[in-house]
Design a protein around this motif. Structure first.
Motif: not given
Length: 231
Positions: A149-151, A185-186, A210-211, A215-217
């Motif tokens: 997951y990235s932001l 995300s993937s 990735i970030c 919340n542990h994405f």
């Protein structure tokens, strides 16, 4: 007559028979025929009762020994099964970090192995939190899963791109690049036969990030489905 029967009972109760039970371990014993006892049985009813009682005790002793032997074997089989289960306990589940605020890993000018620092489970101690490497301890079929997951701000190019690898070879890509929002995300989940000593990792590709936070994405998980030398 009663006195003879009483003597026979006392004789049996104190174990004065030819086949004695050994308390040092289970042993199968067999009753032996006694022609003199058979002759007494035909001539004297009291002696006959004593003879029958001795035979019954011999049968009970034989049955007890056989039962104890079977129970001992079942106990050994159960212990073996439990030991095999303990040896086959291989599972780990990790996340990128456990920070209160969103923290990113990357982007970098080259590919980088992702070091997942937050360890939820590590049965068998086969995952190394310092290197991000899962070293397969036993050959078998494993379930392997990874989520990235990235932001990024809207004014920056966004792409989530990583690879699930075994011994440095790509097994499955994790890629999303839609450019419609600030989040990508993937996820990949697969079952794969792995050999003892294989190294399973997730690699971040160059230019991507990735970030994660509490919340542990971003997660990486694997566990042994069943041990097997060949798939």
């Amino acid at each position: 007559m009663r006195a003879i029967v009483l003597l026979c009972l006392l004789h049996a109760a104190f174990g004065q028979v030819q086949n004695k039970f050994s308390w040092n371990g289970p042993a199968v014993t067999k009753a032996t025929a006694d022609s003199s006892q058979d002759k007494l049985c035909s001539n004297d009813q009291a002696a006959c009762g004593c003879c029958l009682m001795q035979k019954q005790m011999s049968r009970m002793e034989e049955f007890f020994n056989m039962t104890a032997k079977e129970l001992s074997q079942q106990l050994m089989n159960t212990k073996t099964t439990l030991n095999n289960i303990k040896k086959n306990r291989v599972a780990f589940s990790v996340a990128l970090n456990n920070d209160n605020s969103m923290t990113c890993f990357g982007p970098f000018p080259d590919d980088r192995r992702i070091p997942y620092k937050q360890v939820f489970l590590n049965l068998g101690d086969s995952y190394n939190a310092q290197t991000g490497v899962f070293t397969v301890p036993r050959s078998g079929v494993y379930s392997v899963a990874a989520t990235v997951y990235s932001l990024s701000p809207f004014d920056m190019p966004q792409a989530t791109c990583a690879q699930l690898q075994v011994n440095g070879a790509v097994v499955a890509p994790l890629l999303e690049k839609n450019g419609l929002d600030s989040e990508d995300s993937s996820t990949v989940v697969l079952a794969r036969h792995l050999k003892a000593g294989d190294q399973v990792t997730v690699s971040l590709q160059k230019g991507c990030n990735i970030c994660d936070d509490v919340n542990h994405f971003n997660t990486f998980t694997s566990f042994l489905l069943y041990a097997a030398e060949q798939a």
